[in-house]
Scaffold this active site. Structure first.
Site, PDB file in Angstrom:
ATOM      1  N   PRO A   1      -3.328   2.219  -2.478  1.00 35.76           N
ATOM      2  CG  PRO A   1      -4.238   2.127  -4.625  1.00 35.76           C
ATOM      3  CD  PRO A   1      -3.270   1.435  -3.719  1.00 35.76           C
TER       4      PRO A   1
ATOM      5  CG  ASP B   1      -5.500  -2.330  -2.891  1.00 33.64           C
ATOM      6  OD1 ASP B   1      -5.565  -1.450  -3.775  1.00 33.64           O
ATOM      7  OD2 ASP B   1      -4.562  -3.140  -2.785  1.00 33.64           O
ATOM      8  CG  HIS B   2     -10.018   3.036  -5.347  1.00 36.20           C
ATOM      9  ND1 HIS B   2     -10.897   2.350  -6.152  1.00 36.20           N
ATOM     10  CD2 HIS B   2     -10.517   4.293  -5.270  1.00 36.20           C
ATOM     11  CE1 HIS B   2     -11.860   3.157  -6.549  1.00 36.20           C
ATOM     12  NE2 HIS B   2     -11.662   4.336  -6.025  1.00 36.20           N
ATOM     13  NE  ARG B   3      -2.980  -1.709  -5.322  1.00 31.70           N
ATOM     14  CZ  ARG B   3      -1.913  -2.247  -4.761  1.00 31.70           C
ATOM     15  NH1 ARG B   3      -0.754  -2.244  -5.390  1.00 31.70           N
ATOM     16  NH2 ARG B   3      -1.976  -2.813  -3.574  1.00 31.70           N
TER      17      ARG B   3
END
Ligand code: CAO
Length: 252
Positions: A49, A224-226
């Site tokens: 993401p 990476d939005h995680r």
């Protein structure tokens, strides 16, 4: 709740394409490198993401120091990409979540204690990303020599997988061509990539409400939005911006 396979199955199929129906065409095979990088980029784009944070940093002072350094070291020409690699290594120390990877099962985070930076190199055969190791401990001149040599090798002989493995983060620079911003795709298993476009002269408000011209470098950080939140990304680029205001980088 529908699972991901069901959701993907609901997407329309690509239309069959017979382009010759619309006019003359020529079909050419794509290179082995394009096929490989295409499959890696496609995987990274759909499985990570991505969010891209954009910021412009003032490099007026560091540019003056860079020009002076290059005049004194004509054989080790340092570009802004090299300066960024040095500053990125410092930023990775200050923000360890950017020097990390998720384990394959997604249950843990691996924090890396090395500071290796991948540099996207445009070659005739496609995009290659050699990794420069230990960027935190190498002087600017050495980094410049290494990037020049490995970019030349990438363009003339190609690179081994070993030479393209083990990055902490990557830099992708289009600054020598142009652009104002873009959304670079993360080179998994990294969790971020820094895009660079062309330096622009911009009028800014001075301390006495006067107009001063400053050299502004546009940076585009995909993350990476995680693992990384927007605030972390904004702080990461602000840190880089602050370090780039300091021409002390050239004294080391
Ligand atoms: N603004 C203005 N000028 C810039 C600049 C910027 N942000 N970045 C570089 N330049 C200038 C350099 O100073 C140099 O100018 P002079 O020759 O007058 O000194 C010129 O552009 C060429 O620089 P360079 O390409 O030789 O060196 P570099 O360190 O900037 O980049 C490399 C090296 C290997 C990153 C680059 O050659 C390259 O291959 N870039 C393409 C990467 C790419 O395709 N990324 C996209 C991937 S996604 O598809």
């Amino acid at each position: 709740m529908a699972d991901i396979t069901t959701l993907l199955g609901r997407l329309a199929a690509l239309p069959p394409a017979d382009f010759s129906e619309f006019g003359d065409v020529e079909v050419k095979p794509i290179s082995r490198i394009q096929k490989l990088t295409g499959s890696f980029l496609g995987r990274n784009w759909v499985t990570i993401p991505h969010v891209t944070h954009h910021d412009d940093v003032d490099i007026t002072q560091v540019e003056a120091a860079r020009r002076a350094w290059n005049a004194a070291h004509p054989d080790d020409k340092v570009t802004i990409v090299i300066v960024l690699m040095k500053v990125l290594a410092e930023a990775l120390k200050a923000f360890p979540h950017f020097n990390a990877s998720l384990t394959e099962d997604g249950n843990s985070i691996v924090f890396k204690k090395y500071f290796n930076i991948g540099v996207a190199v445009d070659t005739r055969a496609g995009l290659l990303v050699p990794v420069i190791t230990k960027c935190d401990s190498k002087p600017l001149g050495e980094l410049a020599r290494e990037v020049t040599a490995i970019a030349e090798k990438a363009r003339t002989k190609g690179l081994s997988m070993k030479e393209m493995s083990g990055s902490s983060i990557c830099v992708s620079s289009l600054g020598h061509i142009g652009g104002t911003a873009f959304t670079p795709i993360i080179n998994a298993p990294d969790v971020a990539i820094l895009g660079v476009t062309r330096t622009q002269e911009r009028p800014m408000r001075g301390e006495k409400d006067d107009i001063i011209w400053r050299q502004m470098l546009p940076l585009s950080l995909s993350y990476d939005h995680r693992l990384i939140n927007g605030a972390d990304a904004a702080k990461f680029l602000a840190y880089i911006g602050a370090r780039l205001q300091d021409d002390e980088i050239f004294s080391g």
